[in-house]
Design a protein around this motif. Structure first.
Motif, short mmCIF file in Angstrom:
data_model
loop_
_atom_site.label_atom_id
_atom_site.label_comp_id
_atom_site.label_asym_id
_atom_site.label_seq_id
_atom_site.Cartn_x
_atom_site.Cartn_y
_atom_site.Cartn_z
N PHE A 1 0.87 -1.17 -0.03
CA PHE A 1 0.09 -0.10 0.21
C PHE A 1 0.79 1.35 -0.06
CE2 PHE A 1 -3.09 -2.96 1.44
CZ PHE A 1 -4.09 -2.73 0.67
N MET A 2 0.57 2.23 -1.02
CA MET A 2 1.34 3.28 -1.06
C MET A 2 0.47 4.61 -0.82
SD MET A 2 3.12 2.13 -4.59
CE MET A 2 3.65 0.43 -4.86
N ALA B 1 6.65 11.46 7.28
CA ALA B 1 6.47 10.64 8.55
C ALA B 1 5.19 10.33 8.88
CB ALA B 1 6.96 11.68 9.76
N ALA B 2 4.20 11.06 8.49
CA ALA B 2 2.88 10.74 8.81
C ALA B 2 2.35 9.38 7.91
CB ALA B 2 1.76 11.87 8.55
N VAL B 3 2.78 9.47 6.57
CA VAL B 3 2.35 8.29 5.95
C VAL B 3 3.11 6.96 6.44
CG1 VAL B 3 1.58 9.80 3.97
CG2 VAL B 3 3.74 8.86 3.95
N ALA B 4 4.20 7.38 6.57
CA ALA B 4 5.12 6.29 6.99
C ALA B 4 4.55 5.45 8.17
CB ALA B 4 6.63 6.73 7.29
N ALA B 5 4.07 6.38 9.30
CA ALA B 5 3.50 5.81 10.46
C ALA B 5 2.36 5.08 10.19
CB ALA B 5 3.22 6.87 11.25
N HIS B 6 1.56 5.06 8.96
CA HIS B 6 0.67 4.20 8.56
C HIS B 6 0.99 3.05 7.74
CE1 HIS B 6 -2.98 6.63 10.38
NE2 HIS B 6 -2.31 7.66 10.04
N GLY B 7 2.37 2.73 7.62
CA GLY B 7 2.62 1.83 6.85
C GLY B 7 2.84 1.96 5.47
N ARG C 1 -8.57 2.76 9.63
CA ARG C 1 -8.88 1.51 10.14
C ARG C 1 -9.13 0.52 9.01
NH1 ARG C 1 -13.04 4.74 13.07
NH2 ARG C 1 -12.30 5.06 15.20
N GLU C 2 -9.85 0.93 7.83
CA GLU C 2 -9.93 -0.25 6.74
C GLU C 2 -8.25 -0.34 6.01
OE1 GLU C 2 -11.60 -2.80 4.26
OE2 GLU C 2 -12.26 -1.94 6.07
N LEU C 3 -7.66 0.60 5.86
CA LEU C 3 -6.42 0.44 5.45
C LEU C 3 -5.44 -0.73 6.57
CD1 LEU C 3 -3.99 1.09 3.58
CD2 LEU C 3 -3.29 3.08 5.15
#
Length: 384
Positions: free
Chosen positions: A13-14, A47-53, A362-364
């Motif tokens: 996921f990107m 940093a924010a997107v990385a925190a979401h994987g 949550r769905e991600l």
């Protein structure tokens, strides 16, 4: 390992940051990175997107800011982004051209090809200062859509009508030159091509309507065919130019020849998994969903649908290597400035913090747990 099952991506996921820079019909220059505040908050955003994987993102250079005169480069708008990506440990797929060219450059002239190649080579050298990892480039984003909007509809510069086909060919020449340029700098470079994936629903089931819808739908593959040298070989296309096939798919990507959109759930809606299967069979290349998303409350439901269709395609043997949520930030509409609530991340507050759309988050997270475990191993190799 079969190349179709290799992946150069850090995460399945990107997230994609809208980086459009075209000139609109009214002459105003779009600059989505500024409108989102991403130019100022790039470190926080990565940093924010990385925190979401989301360890792989799509982002872009703004050519009109970098090359303000032929051969004179100012990288000050891009270097902070390169540093921020390095600091955050985020892998970036860089769009060299997301619709916009410098004002001094005539898009119809041979100079477009020459300057695009020189710009791509110079950018590849700058990028190498910040990372030893094999780069991934998107040389020109959505060639067919730009050719339609700027060459047939006169919505974007150069404001032409009836010249979409020739503009597409011109952009193909520039795209091939840019690909050769980045590979001269680093032969390991991977190249992503992003084009809309659409389905045309025939007006009736009569033979003429079926043929018309089929012929209209076939035009969506012209760019990939040109890049691969399957048609118009005088443009310079070759099989090795077509590396990773990126499909941009949204809920409005299916319609009738009369222009009526077909909603998800309608009996004429074509499952996205079958479209993925068709493109993989046609080209035999690795595939990613390079852009997908929805607005408002539809965000989590839409990614649920797309991911399910991708999983079905992968189970059928289609080498889908990623899904890019695009745009990952809410952004103002290109033409009207309306805030489009499409993203995982909302508008930043005074401290640079962006609210998170929790249903999508949550769905991600659920999908990442289900799908990323079986993602293929990461291998960095050059195109054959």
């Amino acid at each position: 390992m079969d190349r179709a099952h290799e992946t150069p991506f850090e995460s399945f996921f990107m997230g994609g940051f809208d980086c459009a820079t075209q000139r609109r019909r009214d002459g105003a220059r779009v600059d989505s990175l500024v409108w989102q505040g991403h130019d100022r908050l790039v470190g926080e955003d990565y940093a924010a997107v990385a925190a979401h994987g989301l360890r792989t993102v799509r982002d872009g250079l703004r050519w009109h800011l970098i090359e303000k005169a032929p051969g004179q480069y100012d990288w000050s708008s891009w270097r902070p982004m390169l540093k921020a990506a390095r600091d955050a440990g985020v892998q970036v797929i860089w769009d060299l051209w997301h619709y916009g060219t410098p004002d001094w450059l005539d898009i119809w002239s041979p100079a477009l090809v020459e300057r695009m190649a020189a710009f791509a080579e110079a950018a590849a050298k700058v990028r190498a200062e910040y990372s030893d990892e094999a780069p991934i480039w998107c040389p020109l984003n959505e060639i067919s859509y730009f050719a339609y909007m700027a060459g047939d509809q006169a919505e974007w510069a150069p404001y032409a009508r009836g010249q979409g086909g020739e503009l597409k060919r011109q952009l193909i020449r520039a795209a091939i030159a840019a690909t050769d340029a980045v590979r001269r700098v680093d032969p390991r470079a991977r190249v992503l091509w992003c084009e809309p994936c659409v389905h045309i629903v025939p007006q009736t089931m009569g033979a003429d309507d079926l043929d018309h819808a089929r012929n209209v739908a076939e035009t969506q593959w012209e760019v990939f065919d040109m890049l691969a040298g399957r048609r118009d070989p005088e443009l310079g296309g070759r099989p090795e130019i077509l590396d990773i096939v990126g499909l941009n798919f949204y809920s409005h990507n299916q319609w009738t020849p009369a222009g009526n959109f077909v909603p998800l759930g309608h009996h004429s809606w074509r499952p996205f998994s079958t479209m993925l299967t068709d493109i993989a069979s046609r080209y035999g290349r690795p595939v990613i969903v390079a852009e997908t998303g929805a607005e408002g409350s539809a965000r989590s439901a839409w990614i649920h649908y797309v991911a399910g269709e991708v999983e079905a395609a992968r189970e059928a043997g289609v080498p889908v290597q990623g899904i890019c949520l695009y745009p990952i930030c809410n952004y103002p509409g290109w033409n009207d400035g309306r805030i489009c609530p499409t993203g995982l991340l909302g508008p930043a507050d005074e401290q640079g913090r962006r609210p998170v759309h929790l249903p999508l988050a949550r769905e991600l997270a659920r999908l990442q747990g289900d799908m990323e475990v079986e993602a293929p191993p990461r291998v960095l190799l050059a195109a054959e």
